[in-house]
Design an enzyme around this catalytic site. Structure first.
Site, PDB file in Angstrom:
ATOM      1  N   THR A   1       0.818  -1.204   0.000  1.00 47.16           N
ATOM      2  CA  THR A   1       0.000   0.000   0.000  1.00 47.16           C
ATOM      3  C   THR A   1       0.858   1.263   0.000  1.00 47.16           C
ATOM      4  O   THR A   1       1.898   1.331   0.660  1.00 47.16           O
ATOM      5  CB  THR A   1      -0.913   0.006   1.238  1.00 47.16           C
ATOM      6  OG1 THR A   1      -1.701  -1.180   1.237  1.00 47.16           O
ATOM      7  CG2 THR A   1      -1.823   1.213   1.241  1.00 47.16           C
TER       8      THR A   1
ATOM      9  N   PRO B   1       0.613   5.891  -0.299  1.00 54.76           N
ATOM     10  CA  PRO B   1      -0.300   6.991   0.023  1.00 54.76           C
ATOM     11  C   PRO B   1      -1.436   7.157  -0.979  1.00 54.76           C
ATOM     12  O   PRO B   1      -2.549   7.534  -0.602  1.00 54.76           O
ATOM     13  CB  PRO B   1       0.625   8.215   0.032  1.00 54.76           C
ATOM     14  CG  PRO B   1       1.961   7.673   0.428  1.00 54.76           C
ATOM     15  CD  PRO B   1       2.028   6.314  -0.209  1.00 54.76           C
TER      16      PRO B   1
ATOM     17  N   ILE C   1       1.846   0.310   6.836  1.00 56.24           N
ATOM     18  CA  ILE C   1       2.539  -0.972   6.782  1.00 56.24           C
ATOM     19  C   ILE C   1       2.576  -1.594   8.171  1.00 56.24           C
ATOM     20  O   ILE C   1       3.288  -1.127   9.069  1.00 56.24           O
ATOM     21  CB  ILE C   1       3.958  -0.804   6.209  1.00 56.24           C
ATOM     22  CG1 ILE C   1       3.905  -0.103   4.848  1.00 56.24           C
ATOM     23  CG2 ILE C   1       4.632  -2.166   6.104  1.00 56.24           C
ATOM     24  CD1 ILE C   1       2.992  -0.771   3.832  1.00 56.24           C
TER      25      ILE C   1
ATOM     26  N   GLY D   1     -21.609   1.723  30.580  1.00 56.70           N
ATOM     27  CA  GLY D   1     -20.412   2.497  30.857  1.00 56.70           C
ATOM     28  C   GLY D   1     -19.172   1.645  31.016  1.00 56.70           C
ATOM     29  O   GLY D   1     -18.059   2.075  30.689  1.00 56.70           O
TER      30      GLY D   1
ATOM     31  N   GLU E   1      -6.689  -6.305   2.900  1.00 58.50           N
ATOM     32  CA  GLU E   1      -6.931  -7.417   1.967  1.00 58.50           C
ATOM     33  C   GLU E   1      -8.184  -7.183   1.130  1.00 58.50           C
ATOM     34  O   GLU E   1      -8.859  -8.122   0.724  1.00 58.50           O
ATOM     35  CB  GLU E   1      -7.048  -8.758   2.725  1.00 58.50           C
ATOM     36  CG  GLU E   1      -5.926  -9.050   3.696  1.00 58.50           C
ATOM     37  CD  GLU E   1      -4.569  -9.153   3.035  1.00 58.50           C
ATOM     38  OE1 GLU E   1      -4.495  -9.171   1.786  1.00 58.50           O
ATOM     39  OE2 GLU E   1      -3.553  -9.200   3.764  1.00 58.50           O
TER      40      GLU E   1
END
Length: 382
Positions: free
Chosen positions: A125, A127, A156, A338, A361
């Site tokens: 991957t 940007p 990464i 809570g 993926e």
């Protein structure tokens, strides 16, 4: 769901659960607070098949089928999604090295991963490149006996911790005109920039941005053939999607189990909250989603074991299981009220981490388009 496991698989599952309860569960909160990971645990899990489980025994693995491997990932997801993720990343590197590496690369890189002596990450991957893997812009130019790498890799996993990265880059050489290739980039031998990234999910997995500026890589660190990486990346996607689905099933089951226990013991208006109709509705809906996700995930693993392409089964399993796990975690938080917000209690972490499964993926949207293409025979991916 009562999955039809063999006696051997059941014994392995029970042994793994005992180990996780004794060794993993007590250390999670401390590492979550520090955003660190106890890598020694990977070495301790190796005896159960968590390192190299899918490799043939002759090559240092365990020869596990997909169902058994999936069961291991379900158990790791049950206890800690960061653990499941780093198991997946480490084995992804092991499997790529095994499939495409030379004997020398097996000795230098795969064997140390199997023995938990080195750490790896996978750099695909960028940007501006996520779902469209073919859009990679990182560039490697061959110069004599080396390649010179330039580009950036984003989000990464384990990038902040890795000793080496398997990086996908567009390659230019006398034999390759822009095809995608894989390179083993050692941090000490071929230094590159690492910028750790804080994320909402999987805080202990060392997510980072990697920067490569005229990084020189020895030619022998080419993994596989020049220009062959895109095809090889696609080959591993189905199994990777099942891995994520199995981890999501484990996380959903953990959220469900915690909610059932809480609903039985937490009292309001003088009686357990589990006796209230709307709490029971949450518990039933959580159970349905968890059971359905498990059925789809094991169905996909079984299809892979039978040698089928299983693209539809794997995409549907990943799509449904990751979304269902986050829905279950959301309802679990509602059941806990809570208490669910507290970082001292697992629900808050499970809620965050299950959201992370819908992106890697192939996003939920991409899985939908893949399944649609397989069902209709018409592609919306152009």
């Amino acid at each position: 769901m009562a999955v039809d496991l063999t006696p051997e698989q059941e014994l392995l599952r029970d042994n793994v659960r005992r180990f996780m309860e004794r060794r993993v569960a007590p250390v999670i909160n401390g590492h979550e607070a520090a955003k660190t990971f106890p890598f020694e645990i990977l070495g301790e899990l190796a005896e159960f098949g968590y390192l190299g489980g899918r490799l043939p025994e002759a090559d240092g693995g365990f020869g596990l089928d997909y169902v058994t491997w999936g069961m291991l990932l379900e158990q790791s997801g049950y206890f800690w999604m960061s653990l499941r993720t780093l198991v997946n990343i480490t084995n992804g590197a092991i499997n790529r090295l095994h499939a495409y590496g030379t004997p020398e690369q097996h000795a230098r890189f795969m064997r140390p991963l199997l023995e938990n002596r080195r750490r790896a990450c996978f750099g695909l991957t960028e940007p501006d490149t996520g779902s469209n893997a073919a859009g990679v812009q990182a560039r490697a130019d061959r110069r004599g006996d080396t390649y010179v790498l330039n580009g950036r890799k984003m989000w990464i996993t384990n990038g902040a911790n890795a000793d080496f990265a398997i990086v996908i880059a567009r390659t230019f050489s006398p034999d390759c005109d822009g095809g995608l290739s894989a390179f083993i980039v050692e941090r000490e031998v071929s230094p590159y920039d690492v910028r750790p990234l804080d994320t909402m999910v999987l805080r202990c997995t060392g997510t980072a941005e990697l920067g490569f500026s005229d990084v020189v890589i020895p030619r022998e660190n080419l993994l596989g053939e020049e220009g062959g990486a895109f095809r090889n990346v696609l080959k591993g996607l189905n199994a990777a999607r099942v891995n994520i689905a199995m981890g999501a099933v484990g996380a959903a089951q953990a959220a469900l189990d915690l909610s059932v226990e809480y609903a039985r013991t937490r009292k309001q208006f003088g009686k357990p909250i589990g006796s209230f109709q709307l709490i029971q509705k949450h518990i039933v809906d959580m159970t349905i989603r968890t059971e359905a996700a498990r059925a789809l995930a094991y169905n996909a693993a079984t299809a892979l074991d039978r040698g089928r392409d299983a693209r539809t089964e794997c995409s549907i399993a990943k799509l449904y299981a990751t979304e269902a796990a986050h829905e279950v975690a959301n309802m679990a938080l509602q059941v806990h009220g809570g208490m669910g917000y507290s970082t001292d209690y697992p629900i808050e972490r499970i809620f965050r981490d299950t959201r992370g499964g819908m992106i890697p993926e192939g996003t939920t949207e991409i899985q939908t388009l893949i399944a649609g293409r397989e069902i209709l025979g018409l592609s919306a991916l152009t």
